[in-house]
Design an enzyme around this catalytic site. Structure first.
Site, PDB file in Angstrom:
ATOM      1  N   GLY B 166       0.795  -1.230   0.000  1.00  0.00           N
ATOM      2  CA  GLY B 166       0.000   0.000   0.000  1.00  0.00           C
ATOM      3  C   GLY B 166       0.818   1.266   0.000  1.00  0.00           C
ATOM      4  O   GLY B 166       0.278   2.357  -0.099  1.00  0.00           O
ATOM      5  N   HIS B 209     -10.145  -8.370  -3.557  1.00  0.00           N
ATOM      6  CA  HIS B 209      -8.737  -8.724  -3.708  1.00  0.00           C
ATOM      7  C   HIS B 209      -8.640 -10.226  -3.451  1.00  0.00           C
ATOM      8  O   HIS B 209      -8.860 -10.683  -2.342  1.00  0.00           O
ATOM      9  CB  HIS B 209      -7.901  -7.937  -2.694  1.00  0.00           C
ATOM     10  CG  HIS B 209      -6.452  -8.314  -2.679  1.00  0.00           C
ATOM     11  ND1 HIS B 209      -5.456  -7.425  -2.968  1.00  0.00           N
ATOM     12  CD2 HIS B 209      -5.850  -9.489  -2.417  1.00  0.00           C
ATOM     13  CE1 HIS B 209      -4.297  -8.045  -2.883  1.00  0.00           C
ATOM     14  NE2 HIS B 209      -4.510  -9.299  -2.545  1.00  0.00           N
ATOM     15  N   HIS B 236      -4.947   0.140   2.307  1.00  0.00           N
ATOM     16  CA  HIS B 236      -4.292  -0.862   1.458  1.00  0.00           C
ATOM     17  C   HIS B 236      -3.486  -1.892   2.236  1.00  0.00           C
ATOM     18  O   HIS B 236      -2.720  -2.649   1.655  1.00  0.00           O
ATOM     19  CB  HIS B 236      -3.407  -0.197   0.395  1.00  0.00           C
ATOM     20  CG  HIS B 236      -4.114   0.922  -0.315  1.00  0.00           C
ATOM     21  ND1 HIS B 236      -5.231   0.702  -1.083  1.00  0.00           N
ATOM     22  CD2 HIS B 236      -3.905   2.254  -0.314  1.00  0.00           C
ATOM     23  CE1 HIS B 236      -5.660   1.875  -1.534  1.00  0.00           C
ATOM     24  NE2 HIS B 236      -4.878   2.823  -1.087  1.00  0.00           N
ATOM     25  N   ARG B 293       7.543 -13.724  -2.566  1.00  0.00           N
ATOM     26  CA  ARG B 293       7.977 -14.057  -1.202  1.00  0.00           C
ATOM     27  C   ARG B 293       6.885 -14.902  -0.560  1.00  0.00           C
ATOM     28  O   ARG B 293       5.820 -15.088  -1.122  1.00  0.00           O
ATOM     29  CB  ARG B 293       8.137 -12.771  -0.399  1.00  0.00           C
ATOM     30  CG  ARG B 293       6.826 -11.963  -0.380  1.00  0.00           C
ATOM     31  CD  ARG B 293       6.783 -10.869   0.652  1.00  0.00           C
ATOM     32  NE  ARG B 293       5.420 -10.352   0.743  1.00  0.00           N
ATOM     33  CZ  ARG B 293       4.979  -9.277   0.114  1.00  0.00           C
ATOM     34  NH1 ARG B 293       5.766  -8.606  -0.693  1.00  0.00           N
ATOM     35  NH2 ARG B 293       3.725  -8.884   0.255  1.00  0.00           N
TER      36      ARG B 293
END
Lengths: 174, 498
Positions: B166, B209, B236, B293
């Site tokens: 974000g 999302h 975010h 990651r």
């Protein structure tokens, strides 16, 4: 001993008295809250936690005292209770005429100062931009006013609570 | 398999990685900054070495210092966790050059996905659906920027090319806000990532999302481990994550999974990664970014698939084949995670710093707590104020939600203010329960924590007990903390931020 307690931010103070019931079981207590009195069992399982049983209803509690403030965790909620000193009805009672200030809400770096001394500002207009924990924060005041002094510098680190700027005293218009 | 692995991170993820290393018989090595010398992650490892300095820039971001420790103490591999050096291709290359395995994707794949602009170009060519946007340079002059923005259409989102979490992101609803939004986003991106390049793309209204966990090995195999829905975000930053997504049909899940695997293969991805998508109300999905990651929210996937993702990361990094094929993988039941932060939801979510005096995480069937702190830990301004991740598994969404609510109700943290009560209100909100989630959920449904002005009698009783026991403690010579709990925003005549 009666103590005066108050929910943080609340107006009224509550007189609380907790007494061991003499001749009763070790963990039987009489609780007085203002004019009301109830009987409770309190079993501590550490110096700062335990169980309270009131008419069969059980509650788990944890407490943390820091100076005049007590955090009480009870059944999933944290209540902040202030200990009110005798003779002082409230922490705000000393508040005399105070000049308004914009304080740094967190330690951080001052990125931008958007106003100069003497500037008028609108409610919620960004006055100072700070950066803390890599997030930018736009600092404003929820009403209109005029800037008094600027007390911070761009690029300087400030601690939490540092006065960034002051608001000029309002000119009386009524 | 490796014999000694250094964890180049702190907090809950460092503790969590050390756990798997120990279970696999691998020696775990912690590194720590000065403020972290007594942190939980140090105590959870088998060996620990200091990184001199206080700030992240002086410590956990110093790949050179970390590699020196690795070489000095015979470390075979470095697990970077998330954040810090985890998506730093230069560091991954330095590890390779020093003969230490970096547990993550190869530097080439990190470069291909690390810059969002490059990723969009590569993946568009591989047939992965993209959000319409403009990735041109921002120095082409105001007129071109404004023209391109008009073509994309408002509202639009300004994003950092190197971004994540974000930072460097701004929602722009009108043309008049665009240039200043680009300026702030670029500045924030520059300070957070050392790269101030930004781009913009159409803002998808009421989007969810939904991200897909992918995994690749060095033998050309790549699979997905289903989705996580992370629509509930504040500024975010994700707050609640769950799997499966309440919005996905089996058909959509299959298509998104395939798109994610295609993404991984297009960039030669190995190890754990996440392909993030936006899903609109009609079920269209668009590529957002790849996180190269292990994600913060990986436990949700672990609980529904039954696989330890850190274990799989180690196997793959050591050159072994993936321990699962696509056909082996199943998504069983429902897992829901919340992030417990030291922050004050009633005061603009300001981080709450100080010493944690009481810390009692909930224990129960199908409850998982990944903690980065313990009693006595200090929450400082130097690092992210996340204390723990709390995850609950259930046979279905409602069962996991109820279990999570139970666990939140029993999570005791005193000394710093947490968002626990906010999280409870959130997961009990009618719209949340109904699964009607989207990324601006919290803007449209602000969560009110009911103020209690008349607390139950038990609160007064407990407070009275505290006044007795603290008198007791003081007379016993035990020092009490001198932390002052009144913050500046409580002073008369002072205003706090936003």
């Amino acid at each position: 001993m009666k103590i005066q307690l108050r929910v943080k931010g609340a107006e009224q103070t509550t007189a609380v008295e907790l007494r061991r019931v003499s001749g009763g079981e070790h963990h039987e207590y009489q609780l007085g809250v203002d004019e009301k009195n109830i009987e409770l069992c309190i079993e501590e399982d550490g110096s700062n936690s335990g169980w309270i049983r009131s008419h069969g209803k059980l509650s788990r509690y944890h407490v943390l005292r820091r100076d005049k403030s007590i955090q009480v965790w009870l059944d999933g909620r944290v209540h902040t209770i202030d200990v009110v000193e005798p003779g002082r009805r409230g922490a705000d009672a000393h508040a005399g005429p105070v000049s308004e200030t914009l304080l740094a809400p967190m330690p951080g770096n001052v990125l931008q100062i958007k106003v100069k001394p003497g500037d008028s500002f609108e409610a919620h207009q960004p006055l100072v931009i700070m950066e803390s924990m890599k997030m930018e924060m736009s600092l404003s005041i929820p009403h209109a006013g005029r800037v008094g002094e600027i007390r911070c510098e761009v690029g300087k680190m400030v601690d939490m609570g540092t006065v960034l700027l002051t608001v000029a005293p309002a000119e009386s218009d009524d | 398999m490796f014999s000694k692995v250094l964890i180049a991170n702190r907090g809950e993820i460092a503790v969590r990685v050390a756990t798997t290393l120990q279970q696999m018989g691998v020696v775990s090595v912690a590194v720590y900054s000065e403020p972290d010398k007594s942190a939980l992650h140090v105590r959870s490892a088998d060996e620990a070495y200091p990184l001199e300095g206080r700030t992240s820039a002086e410590t956990y971001l110093r790949g050179d210092k970390i590699l020196d420790i690795a070489k000095l103490h015979g470390v075979d591999a470095i697990h970077p966790g998330y954040g810090f050096l985890s998506e730093n291709a230069t560091f991954a290359q330095q590890c390779a050059d020093a003969g230490v395995t970096f547990i993550g994707p190869p530097p080439s794949a990190m470069k291909a996905v690390g810059n969002k602009v490059n990723a969009k170009n590569t993946l568009g060519a591989a047939g992965v659906p993209l959000v319409p946007g403009w990735v041109g340079a921002m120095d082409r002059g105001e007129k071109e920027i404004l023209d391109q923005a008009r073509k994309v259409g408002y509202p639009l989102m300004v994003k950092a090319a190197a971004g994540g979490g974000g930072k460097g992101m701004r929602l722009v609803t009108a043309e008049s806000e665009l240039l200043s939004a680009i300026e702030t986003a670029a500045r924030e991106a520059g300070s957070a990532f050392g790269d101030s390049r930004v781009f913009f793309e159409r803002y998808i209204q009421h989007a969810r999302h939904v991200e897909v966990q992918v995994f690749g090995d060095q033998h050309g195999q790549a699979v997905h481990l289903f989705e996580r829905e992370c629509s509930i975000q504040r500024r975010h930053q994700k707050i609640v994550e769950e799997s499966p997504s309440p919005a996905l049909t089996p058909e959509l899940r299959r298509r998104m999974g395939e798109a994610a695997v295609r993404t991984a293969k297009a960039v030669g991805y190995t190890n754990a990664g996440t392909v993030e998508f936006l899903v609109d109300e009609s079920g269209q999905f668009y590529f957002l970014e790849v996180n190269a990651r292990l994600q913060v929210e990986h436990p949700v996937t672990e609980l529904v698939t039954g696989h330890d993702l850190v274990r799989a990361q180690l196997l793959v990094a050591a050159g072994e084949r993936l321990p699962f094929s696509q056909e082996d993988l199943t998504q069983t039941g429902h897992a829901m995670e919340v992030r417990v932060y030291a922050e004050d939801a009633q005061r603009g979510f300001l981080p709450s710093i100080g010493r944690i005096e009481h810390y009692v995480p909930p224990v129960g069937p199908n409850i998982r707590v990944d903690s980065g702190v313990a009693e006595g830990s200090e929450v400082s301004i130097h690092y992210d104020p996340m204390l723990a991740k709390l995850v609950a598994w259930g046979r279905n969404r409602e069962e996991s939600r109820q279990r999570l609510d139970w666990a939140l109700r029993r999570f005791v943290v005193l000394g710093v203010t947490t968002n626990i009560e906010f999280l409870r209100e959130l997961i009990n909100h009618d719209e949340f329960r109904a699964g009607r989630l989207y990324t601006r959920f919290l803007e449209d449904h602000p969560i009110e924590i009911p103020a209690i002005t008349e607390p139950p009698m038990e609160v007064w009783a407990a407070a009275a007990m505290a006044t007795r026991s603290s008198a007791h403690r003081q007379s016993g010579g035990v020092a009490t903390s001198s932390m002052v709990t009144t913050g500046p925003w409580q002073q008369a005549g002072a205003w706090r931020a936003w």
